[in-house]
Design a protein around this motif. Structure first.
Motif, mmCIF file in Angstrom:
data_model
loop_
_atom_site.group_PDB
_atom_site.id
_atom_site.type_symbol
_atom_site.label_atom_id
_atom_site.label_comp_id
_atom_site.label_asym_id
_atom_site.label_seq_id
_atom_site.Cartn_x
_atom_site.Cartn_y
_atom_site.Cartn_z
ATOM 1 N N VAL A 44 0.834 -1.203 0.000
ATOM 2 C CA VAL A 44 0.000 0.000 0.000
ATOM 3 C C VAL A 44 0.869 1.254 0.000
ATOM 4 O O VAL A 44 0.591 2.220 -0.725
ATOM 5 C CB VAL A 44 -0.963 0.005 1.200
ATOM 6 C CG1 VAL A 44 -1.715 1.321 1.283
ATOM 7 C CG2 VAL A 44 -1.949 -1.151 1.093
ATOM 8 N N GLU A 45 1.919 1.245 0.794
ATOM 9 C CA GLU A 45 2.808 2.407 0.850
ATOM 10 C C GLU A 45 3.388 2.714 -0.526
ATOM 11 O O GLU A 45 3.399 3.880 -0.966
ATOM 12 C CB GLU A 45 3.932 2.141 1.848
ATOM 13 C CG GLU A 45 4.886 3.309 2.027
ATOM 14 C CD GLU A 45 5.932 3.012 3.091
ATOM 15 O OE1 GLU A 45 5.660 3.273 4.267
ATOM 16 O OE2 GLU A 45 7.013 2.506 2.730
ATOM 17 N N GLU A 46 3.856 1.684 -1.215
ATOM 18 C CA GLU A 46 4.425 1.892 -2.555
ATOM 19 C C GLU A 46 3.373 2.419 -3.518
ATOM 20 O O GLU A 46 3.656 3.293 -4.350
ATOM 21 C CB GLU A 46 5.023 0.582 -3.071
ATOM 22 C CG GLU A 46 6.289 0.156 -2.325
ATOM 23 C CD GLU A 46 6.753 -1.250 -2.691
ATOM 24 O OE1 GLU A 46 6.013 -1.948 -3.430
ATOM 25 O OE2 GLU A 46 7.845 -1.645 -2.229
ATOM 26 N N TYR A 47 2.151 1.914 -3.407
ATOM 27 C CA TYR A 47 1.055 2.387 -4.252
ATOM 28 C C TYR A 47 0.790 3.876 -4.013
ATOM 29 O O TYR A 47 0.626 4.649 -4.972
ATOM 30 C CB TYR A 47 -0.204 1.570 -3.961
ATOM 31 C CG TYR A 47 -1.414 2.002 -4.762
ATOM 32 C CD1 TYR A 47 -1.679 1.435 -6.000
ATOM 33 C CD2 TYR A 47 -2.282 2.989 -4.286
ATOM 34 C CE1 TYR A 47 -2.784 1.833 -6.744
ATOM 35 C CE2 TYR A 47 -3.383 3.392 -5.020
ATOM 36 C CZ TYR A 47 -3.626 2.807 -6.250
ATOM 37 O OH TYR A 47 -4.709 3.219 -6.997
ATOM 38 N N ILE A 48 0.752 4.268 -2.761
ATOM 39 C CA ILE A 48 0.480 5.671 -2.429
ATOM 40 C C ILE A 48 1.564 6.576 -3.008
ATOM 41 O O ILE A 48 1.266 7.598 -3.647
ATOM 42 C CB ILE A 48 0.361 5.846 -0.905
ATOM 43 C CG1 ILE A 48 -0.900 5.139 -0.384
ATOM 44 C CG2 ILE A 48 0.331 7.338 -0.533
ATOM 45 C CD1 ILE A 48 -0.969 5.047 1.133
ATOM 46 N N TYR A 49 2.818 6.199 -2.821
ATOM 47 C CA TYR A 49 3.919 7.029 -3.337
ATOM 48 C C TYR A 49 3.907 7.093 -4.860
ATOM 49 O O TYR A 49 4.216 8.135 -5.449
ATOM 50 C CB TYR A 49 5.260 6.512 -2.832
ATOM 51 C CG TYR A 49 5.536 6.828 -1.364
ATOM 52 C CD1 TYR A 49 5.320 8.103 -0.846
ATOM 53 C CD2 TYR A 49 6.009 5.841 -0.503
ATOM 54 C CE1 TYR A 49 5.564 8.390 0.483
ATOM 55 C CE2 TYR A 49 6.270 6.119 0.836
ATOM 56 C CZ TYR A 49 6.045 7.391 1.316
ATOM 57 O OH TYR A 49 6.299 7.673 2.639
ATOM 58 N N ARG A 50 3.555 5.978 -5.517
ATOM 59 C CA ARG A 50 3.489 5.972 -6.996
ATOM 60 C C ARG A 50 2.437 6.951 -7.508
ATOM 61 O O ARG A 50 2.518 7.405 -8.646
ATOM 62 C CB ARG A 50 3.150 4.566 -7.521
ATOM 63 C CG ARG A 50 4.293 3.600 -7.525
ATOM 64 C CD ARG A 50 4.031 2.433 -8.484
ATOM 65 N NE ARG A 50 2.761 1.768 -8.271
ATOM 66 C CZ ARG A 50 2.583 0.764 -7.430
ATOM 67 N NH1 ARG A 50 3.582 0.323 -6.688
ATOM 68 N NH2 ARG A 50 1.389 0.194 -7.311
#
Length: 247
Positions: A44-50
């Motif tokens: 989820v964190e990677e998705y948010i930053y992307r």
């Protein structure tokens, strides 16, 4: 002080809400038996930053992760870590995103593997409770009309409403005025007006409404060890039907 949002602010909050919704879609596709909550957090964190946004929760008052993962008897604020999800678990996943200075916040309770029908009923009830409250998120009603509708529905199903934690206003700050309890008599509190933005989030337990905070300072659990479920959306009061910003 309750902040009425402008059309431009609501446009940004819709974009934040879309990112939250997309993150939940990712959770729904990815969550499985054997996965750790830390792995879920990282996805989820990677998705948010992307998506050029920032996790609202990470570092908030010292919270160490980007999402909250609360398993079975955990109510809210569970910290992701090495715990592996087991067949039959239910997991409340709370996701907050800040985009261009505005927040979106939503939580859903997910079934992992083969879940007992009783637990599935609890998950269904907490979602229905949100929509019962949403019926009163309209101009002219008072804030506690939402609260009363949620409590009436939940207790009518034989569950209890968590009273120690409540929903909230949301915007440039993740937690703004007003507080939005999931219980109380009707006809109390501020009168709802277009431009108000609220995070409505029933938290319901199979057993007692009493909860305990664990020694980590964050994780809230049911006092009696009973199952708990959580459902939340960020919504906007409009001239007519309420708008869910995080779906």
């Amino acid at each position: 002080m309750i902040i009425i949002k402008s059309k431009k602010e609501l446009e940004i909050m819709r974009e934040a809400g879309k990112i939250v919704a997309g993150a939940h879609e990712l959770v729904a596709k990815s969550i499985e038996v054997g996965m750790t909550t830390a792995q879920l957090n990282r996805l989820v964190e990677e998705y948010i930053y992307r998506h050029n946004a920032i996790p609202s929760f990470k570092g908030y008052h010292g919270f160490p992760a980007s999402i909250c993962t609360s398993i079975n008897h955990q109510v809210i604020h569970g910290i992701p870590g090495p715990v592996q999800l087991q067949d039959g678990d239910i997991v409340s996943v709370d996701i907050g995103v800040m985009y261009k200075g505005y927040h979106g916040d939503a939580a859903k309770t997910y079934a992992v593997g083969n879940v007992h029908p009783r637990a599935l009923q609890l998950i269904k009830a907490v979602e229905q409770a949100f929509y019962e409250g949403l019926k009163y998120a309209r101009p002219g009603y008072r804030l506690s009309d939402i609260s009363h509708a949620i409590q009436t529905f939940v207790e009518g199903k034989g569950y209890s409403v968590v009273k120690a934690f409540v929903g909230h206003g949301i915007g440039q700050d993740m937690h703004e005025d007003p507080q939005v309890p999931n219980y109380g008599p009707p006809g109390k509190g501020v009168r709802l007006r277009p431009g108000m933005t609220l995070a409505i989030e029933p938290m319901i337990n199979e057993g007692t409404d009493q909860v305990v905070i664990l020694d980590d300072g964050w994780t809230v659990v049911t006092q009696d060890g009973s199952l708990s479920a959580h459902y939340e959306h960020t919504i906007a009061i409009t001239d007519g039907d309420p708008e869910i910003l995080t779906q």
